[in-house]
Design an enzyme around this catalytic site. Sequence first.
Site, PDB file in Angstrom:
ATOM      1  N   ASP A 204       0.854  -1.183   0.078  1.00 44.05           N
ATOM      2  CA  ASP A 204       0.206   0.149  -0.162  1.00 44.05           C
ATOM      3  C   ASP A 204       0.792   1.312   0.051  1.00 44.05           C
ATOM      4  OD1 ASP A 204       1.005   0.401   2.543  1.00 44.05           O
ATOM      5  OD2 ASP A 204      -0.698   0.092   3.580  1.00 44.05           O
ATOM      6  N   ASP A 206       1.263   4.547   2.140  1.00 47.40           N
ATOM      7  CA  ASP A 206       1.089   5.454   3.369  1.00 47.40           C
ATOM      8  C   ASP A 206       1.284   6.901   3.759  1.00 47.40           C
ATOM      9  OD1 ASP A 206       0.345   2.573   4.855  1.00 47.40           O
ATOM     10  OD2 ASP A 206       2.635   2.397   4.479  1.00 47.40           O
ATOM     11  N   ASP A 313      -3.240   4.651   2.898  1.00 46.48           N
ATOM     12  CA  ASP A 313      -3.490   4.946   4.101  1.00 46.48           C
ATOM     13  C   ASP A 313      -3.279   6.196   4.448  1.00 46.48           C
ATOM     14  OD1 ASP A 313      -4.687   2.379   4.723  1.00 46.48           O
ATOM     15  OD2 ASP A 313      -2.946   2.152   6.073  1.00 46.48           O
TER      16      ASP A 313
END
Length: 389
Positions: A204, A206, A313
């Site tokens: 992902d 962040d 995120d």
Amino acid sequence: PKPNGDPSAMQMKSYACQRRTPLKHHNSFLTEALEILSQNAEYNDNEGRSVAFRRAASVLKALPHRVKTIEDLRCLPCLGDHSQRVIKEILEDGSSREVESTRQSEQFQTMKALTGIFGVGVRTADRWFREGLRSPDDLIRTGQQLNRAQQAGLQYYDDLQKPVTKAEADVISDIVEKAVHAVLPGAEIQLMGGFRRGKEVGHDVDFLITHPEEGKEEGLMPKITNWLEEQGLLLYQKTTRNSYLEKMDGPARPPNNMDRFERCFSIFKLQKSAVRCKSNSTASVEDVSRGGENERPSEHHSEESGWRAVRVDLVVSPYSQFAFATLGWTGSKLFERELRRWAGQEKHMSLSSHALYDSKQNLYLRAKTEEEIFAYLGLEFIPPSERNA
Ligand code: DCP
Ligand code: MG
């Protein structure tokens, strides 16, 4: 004696936060095996065992040479009997029977596939496994009850399985920066997690967001997500409010690795053309904010469309907690865990992504930089690129 050839010549510290752990190391053939056993222990809800294998692997990552014989392990901390047995077998036979049978096992493969779905944790995956389900397709076929996150997880399963590249992370950084500055000029954005540690790919992307004027960051997340949604850049988002209160979450609470910042778990819709543009260094954020044409209601196959789904995120931190949040969101997960263990066991302090509390002096230690936090903890500063424990 060979230079670096003798492990007893160097002193391996026992906490990962006392050591430098580069991204690339010499013992992947051993660490990958130990990490299979660690992951398997996690799937079986055995946290102690999982951490023990992870610590053993991490020690080998910090070694400046490849392990050739069992003698090389003398004087190394964190290597329990079980880890040593596994290492010995790999050194002698080229592989470990336990590791290979774990890797092949139906339980391990199923847990890996099911926990690989965004929104699915170990407990849910384990329940599905015991009910006889084996794959994401089985969930659809049997019409399982899914929450919104899990539905998105299935819909974008193929895309989310694919690693996110640094080039893609850079394009998303530009988008996030544009969104944040549109709704709050002067705000600061920092790329966190694996990419801050120098990784070339991640699962992902962040981000940590703050504003130098304390209080300005309040209520920021919904503004950011609204802006992104208006541009058609979000496929999924769930925001959780900031629930941190110093009085409740400080010393009274056991050190907990879940922080309480305002946080957004999201899935971005990333135009592939934007990544190509960026790579050719002619990037413009306008290129990325075009809405998508080929959207399909069920599963998305990015080969057939001009975009892919990426997990992002976003975390908003008050300025006064920014150094702690930066340290807490850089990772690796083991490095973070070891920092908190060091603080508690060796310094009688409690470290979180919000604050550092000194139980002997009964006070919070304020910090503006990561360096200051390492100094409070009596640790040598370890730069992000050496926190790949
Ligand atoms: N983090 C943590 N403990 C958790 C979750 C997160 O300490 N339970 C911190 C450390 C991580 C960072 O947040 O480095 C980001 O979490 P990720 O799961 O995204 O981990 P990485 O970014 O390190 O790895 P990846 O490349 O897989 O995204
Ligand atoms: Mg990450």
